[in-house]
Enzyme design. Sequence first.
Site, PDB file in Angstrom:
ATOM      1  N   GLU A   1      12.791   2.961  20.014  1.00 46.26           N
ATOM      2  CA  GLU A   1      12.100   4.253  19.909  1.00 46.26           C
ATOM      3  C   GLU A   1      11.605   4.657  21.289  1.00 46.26           C
ATOM      4  O   GLU A   1      11.011   3.821  21.966  1.00 46.26           O
ATOM      5  CB  GLU A   1      10.911   4.146  18.953  1.00 46.26           C
ATOM      6  CG  GLU A   1      11.368   4.086  17.520  1.00 46.26           C
ATOM      7  CD  GLU A   1      10.224   4.044  16.512  1.00 46.26           C
ATOM      8  OE1 GLU A   1       9.046   4.109  16.922  1.00 46.26           O
ATOM      9  OE2 GLU A   1      10.512   3.940  15.323  1.00 46.26           O
TER      10      GLU A   1
ATOM     11  N   ALA B   1       9.766   2.667   7.524  1.00 48.10           N
ATOM     12  CA  ALA B   1       9.043   1.419   7.834  1.00 48.10           C
ATOM     13  C   ALA B   1       9.217   1.061   9.313  1.00 48.10           C
ATOM     14  O   ALA B   1       8.354   1.409  10.134  1.00 48.10           O
ATOM     15  CB  ALA B   1       9.506   0.307   6.904  1.00 48.10           C
ATOM     16  N   ARG B   2      10.327   0.401   9.662  1.00 47.79           N
ATOM     17  CA  ARG B   2      10.591   0.085  11.067  1.00 47.79           C
ATOM     18  C   ARG B   2      12.094   0.108  11.304  1.00 47.79           C
ATOM     19  O   ARG B   2      12.883  -0.311  10.443  1.00 47.79           O
ATOM     20  CB  ARG B   2      10.045  -1.300  11.445  1.00 47.79           C
ATOM     21  CG  ARG B   2       8.537  -1.348  11.687  1.00 47.79           C
ATOM     22  CD  ARG B   2       8.104  -0.528  12.906  1.00 47.79           C
ATOM     23  NE  ARG B   2       6.675  -0.580  13.142  1.00 47.79           N
ATOM     24  CZ  ARG B   2       5.777   0.284  12.689  1.00 47.79           C
ATOM     25  NH1 ARG B   2       6.166   1.297  11.930  1.00 47.79           N
ATOM     26  NH2 ARG B   2       4.495   0.160  13.002  1.00 47.79           N
TER      27      ARG B   2
ATOM     28  N   ASP C   1      12.699   7.845   9.808  1.00 50.17           N
ATOM     29  CA  ASP C   1      11.559   8.233  10.657  1.00 50.17           C
ATOM     30  C   ASP C   1      11.403   7.250  11.807  1.00 50.17           C
ATOM     31  O   ASP C   1      10.640   7.507  12.743  1.00 50.17           O
ATOM     32  CB  ASP C   1      10.271   8.243   9.814  1.00 50.17           C
ATOM     33  CG  ASP C   1       9.057   8.675  10.626  1.00 50.17           C
ATOM     34  OD1 ASP C   1       9.131   9.755  11.246  1.00 50.17           O
ATOM     35  OD2 ASP C   1       8.058   7.923  10.658  1.00 50.17           O
TER      36      ASP C   1
ATOM     37  N   HIS D   1       9.071   9.030  14.268  1.00 47.52           N
ATOM     38  CA  HIS D   1       7.978   8.122  13.914  1.00 47.52           C
ATOM     39  C   HIS D   1       6.706   8.956  13.690  1.00 47.52           C
ATOM     40  O   HIS D   1       5.636   8.649  14.206  1.00 47.52           O
ATOM     41  CB  HIS D   1       7.750   7.043  14.980  1.00 47.52           C
ATOM     42  CG  HIS D   1       7.011   5.839  14.443  1.00 47.52           C
ATOM     43  ND1 HIS D   1       7.261   4.560  14.840  1.00 47.52           N
ATOM     44  CD2 HIS D   1       6.025   5.742  13.505  1.00 47.52           C
ATOM     45  CE1 HIS D   1       6.473   3.719  14.197  1.00 47.52           C
ATOM     46  NE2 HIS D   1       5.705   4.422  13.375  1.00 47.52           N
TER      47      HIS D   1
ATOM     48  N   ASP E   1      10.501  -6.944  -4.075  1.00 43.01           N
ATOM     49  CA  ASP E   1       9.381  -7.423  -3.264  1.00 43.01           C
ATOM     50  C   ASP E   1       9.105  -8.858  -3.685  1.00 43.01           C
ATOM     51  O   ASP E   1       8.483  -9.103  -4.724  1.00 43.01           O
ATOM     52  CB  ASP E   1       8.134  -6.542  -3.480  1.00 43.01           C
ATOM     53  CG  ASP E   1       7.004  -6.882  -2.502  1.00 43.01           C
ATOM     54  OD1 ASP E   1       6.857  -8.078  -2.156  1.00 43.01           O
ATOM     55  OD2 ASP E   1       6.264  -5.971  -2.103  1.00 43.01           O
TER      56      ASP E   1
ATOM     57  N   ARG F   1       0.830  -1.211   0.000  1.00 41.58           N
ATOM     58  CA  ARG F   1       0.000   0.000   0.000  1.00 41.58           C
ATOM     59  C   ARG F   1       0.867   1.265   0.000  1.00 41.58           C
ATOM     60  O   ARG F   1       0.715   2.137  -0.859  1.00 41.58           O
ATOM     61  CB  ARG F   1      -0.927  -0.013   1.221  1.00 41.58           C
ATOM     62  CG  ARG F   1      -2.052  -1.020   1.124  1.00 41.58           C
ATOM     63  CD  ARG F   1      -2.814  -1.090   2.432  1.00 41.58           C
ATOM     64  NE  ARG F   1      -2.013  -1.665   3.484  1.00 41.58           N
ATOM     65  CZ  ARG F   1      -2.151  -2.919   3.950  1.00 41.58           C
ATOM     66  NH1 ARG F   1      -3.091  -3.684   3.472  1.00 41.58           N
ATOM     67  NH2 ARG F   1      -1.360  -3.376   4.897  1.00 41.58           N
ATOM     68  N   ILE F   2       1.793   1.380   0.974  1.00 43.30           N
ATOM     69  CA  ILE F   2       2.590   2.607   1.087  1.00 43.30           C
ATOM     70  C   ILE F   2       3.676   2.639   0.010  1.00 43.30           C
ATOM     71  O   ILE F   2       3.843   3.649  -0.692  1.00 43.30           O
ATOM     72  CB  ILE F   2       3.203   2.723   2.505  1.00 43.30           C
ATOM     73  CG1 ILE F   2       2.085   2.884   3.537  1.00 43.30           C
ATOM     74  CG2 ILE F   2       4.178   3.890   2.575  1.00 43.30           C
ATOM     75  CD1 ILE F   2       2.535   2.767   4.988  1.00 43.30           C
TER      76      ILE F   2
HETATM   77  P1  NAI Z   1       1.670  -3.673   2.992  1.00 43.70           P
HETATM   78  O1  NAI Z   1       1.458  -4.979   3.651  1.00 43.70           O
HETATM   79  O2  NAI Z   1       0.589  -3.108   2.128  1.00 43.70           O
HETATM   80  O3  NAI Z   1       3.006  -3.719   2.106  1.00 43.70           O
HETATM   81  C1  NAI Z   1       4.186  -4.325   2.529  1.00 43.70           C
HETATM   82  C2  NAI Z   1       4.896  -4.886   1.276  1.00 43.70           C
HETATM   83  O4  NAI Z   1       6.142  -5.437   1.723  1.00 43.70           O
HETATM   84  C3  NAI Z   1       4.111  -6.029   0.614  1.00 43.70           C
HETATM   85  O5  NAI Z   1       3.967  -5.785  -0.775  1.00 43.70           O
HETATM   86  C4  NAI Z   1       4.964  -7.259   0.878  1.00 43.70           C
HETATM   87  O6  NAI Z   1       4.918  -8.196  -0.173  1.00 43.70           O
HETATM   88  C5  NAI Z   1       6.364  -6.644   1.011  1.00 43.70           C
HETATM   89  N1  NAI Z   1       7.291  -7.498   1.717  1.00 43.70           N
HETATM   90  C6  NAI Z   1       7.037  -8.404   2.702  1.00 43.70           C
HETATM   91  N2  NAI Z   1       8.172  -9.027   3.062  1.00 43.70           N
HETATM   92  C7  NAI Z   1       9.162  -8.510   2.295  1.00 43.70           C
HETATM   93  C8  NAI Z   1      10.562  -8.752   2.185  1.00 43.70           C
HETATM   94  N3  NAI Z   1      11.158  -9.701   2.921  1.00 43.70           N
HETATM   95  N4  NAI Z   1      11.283  -8.047   1.309  1.00 43.70           N
HETATM   96  C9  NAI Z   1      10.676  -7.101   0.535  1.00 43.70           C
HETATM   97  N5  NAI Z   1       9.347  -6.831   0.560  1.00 43.70           N
HETATM   98  C10 NAI Z   1       8.605  -7.531   1.437  1.00 43.70           C
HETATM   99  O7  NAI Z   1       2.047  -2.670   4.163  1.00 43.70           O
HETATM  100  P2  NAI Z   1       1.940  -1.069   4.127  1.00 43.70           P
HETATM  101  O8  NAI Z   1       0.574  -0.658   4.573  1.00 43.70           O
HETATM  102  O9  NAI Z   1       2.449  -0.571   2.843  1.00 43.70           O
HETATM  103  O10 NAI Z   1       2.944  -0.683   5.317  1.00 43.70           O
HETATM  104  C11 NAI Z   1       4.335  -0.982   5.211  1.00 43.70           C
HETATM  105  C12 NAI Z   1       5.032  -0.706   6.525  1.00 43.70           C
HETATM  106  O11 NAI Z   1       5.095   0.699   6.763  1.00 43.70           O
HETATM  107  C13 NAI Z   1       4.301  -1.244   7.774  1.00 43.70           C
HETATM  108  O12 NAI Z   1       4.591  -2.609   8.007  1.00 43.70           O
HETATM  109  C14 NAI Z   1       4.829  -0.354   8.866  1.00 43.70           C
HETATM  110  O13 NAI Z   1       5.937  -0.966   9.510  1.00 43.70           O
HETATM  111  C15 NAI Z   1       5.296   0.914   8.140  1.00 43.70           C
HETATM  112  N6  NAI Z   1       4.518   2.083   8.569  1.00 43.70           N
HETATM  113  C16 NAI Z   1       5.194   3.137   9.113  1.00 43.70           C
HETATM  114  C17 NAI Z   1       4.508   4.265   9.544  1.00 43.70           C
HETATM  115  C18 NAI Z   1       5.222   5.458  10.100  1.00 43.70           C
HETATM  116  O14 NAI Z   1       4.590   6.346  10.670  1.00 43.70           O
HETATM  117  N7  NAI Z   1       6.536   5.548   9.938  1.00 43.70           N
HETATM  118  C19 NAI Z   1       3.033   4.327   9.478  1.00 43.70           C
HETATM  119  C20 NAI Z   1       2.425   3.197   8.804  1.00 43.70           C
HETATM  120  C21 NAI Z   1       3.160   2.104   8.400  1.00 43.70           C
END
Ligand code: NAI
Length: 333
Positions: A268, A238-239, A263, A287, A178, A158-159
């Site tokens: 944290e 991400a994290r 971020d 964050h 990915d 998504r992001i």
């Molecule tokens: P999502 O689940 O829609 O997308 C994650 C993508 O990562 C998927 O396409 C998945 O196939 C891929 N993925 C999984 N394992 C992988 C690997 N080993 N190598 C490469 N790609 C891999 O998740 P979304 O909604 O896009 O969120 C992503 C991350 O963003 C969250 O898990 C969260 O940790 C972080 N986040 C950070 C925020 C912030 O304020 N800094 C706020 C919201 C999310």
Amino acid sequence: MSFKVVSGIGGGDNIKAELARVDAEVVLEPVWTEEDIIKSAADADAVMVGATEPYTRKAIEAMKKCRVISRTGVGYNNIDVEAATENGIAVAIVTDASIEEVSDHALAFLLAFYRKIIPVDRLVRQGAWQLRRREIFEIRVPTVRLSRQTVGVIGAGRIGGAFVRKVRAFGVKVIVYDPYLTEDTIQTMGAVKVDFEQLLRESDYISIHCPATDETKRIFGAGEFSKMKSTACLINTARGDIVDEKALFNALSEGVIAGAGIDVTDPEPPDPDDPLLQLENVVVTAHSAFYSEDSLLALVMGTVGAVVDALKGEWPRSLANPEVKETANRRIK
Ligand code: NAI
């Protein structure tokens, strides 16, 4: 008897009003540690959870009544999901609230690095524009036009997918690592699917958007930095634990890579004396990538909405553990 909902995300009027619909009351007690959680949430019917409270196996096993652990966001690495499933507890997430904000934030890091906004701003404030023009010149060099550069994206969900869409508007080449997306899906985004090694070698910017899992923990260490271009910039919204921060510090201070925008840190908040925070070529935010008033409202309403569903005996819309529905001891029936 009313339901007890322990909240680690506050208890504003909108939360109270929603919970009142199902005769539930919000309880605000500290939930920063495993011990806190065991003390406060042992008899809770539901909990609302931020990004860092440690919902460990021990804490989850102590929660004898809880139907749902409702996470105000999409990353759930602070929750032992397996333990929740084994105990029949749903883990609800809010998946769609911050897609625009986080992808914008990653883009902001990229543009700040590319245009050297922060170092030049610092110099101008010190009077260098009038007196030390050479320093400004030296900071500006080299700058390669963005449209000639390659942006690597780790995780195009998504992001990451929104980030790909936005950054493509700058005319860059986008490559994606990915393993869970097909070549066709990535091609439809206007990007090229590559393996991790190629992404490291070819990217001028790398933006991380995968979740923190056992598979992604510290996927960036000294070896990976050594394969990157010395002019490259790493962006992590991400994290924190996806990156080995000591190795990042070494890579940035020894010129192995050129810059970073982060971020998220591990832990944290970071130790204020963390040497990473002293480096000129790092930009750090708190964050806060998810934040906007619109996103916050959507996050809170999504989190409380999942609790209301669970207390009504309905499954929340987005679950991190959909398999809980098949367990014999599931608590939402
Ligand atoms: P999502 O689940 O829609 O997308 C994650 C993508 O990562 C998927 O396409 C998945 O196939 C891929 N993925 C999984 N394992 C992988 C690997 N080993 N190598 C490469 N790609 C891999 O998740 P979304 O909604 O896009 O969120 C992503 C991350 O963003 C969250 O898990 C969260 O940790 C972080 N986040 C950070 C925020 C912030 O304020 N800094 C706020 C919201 C999310």
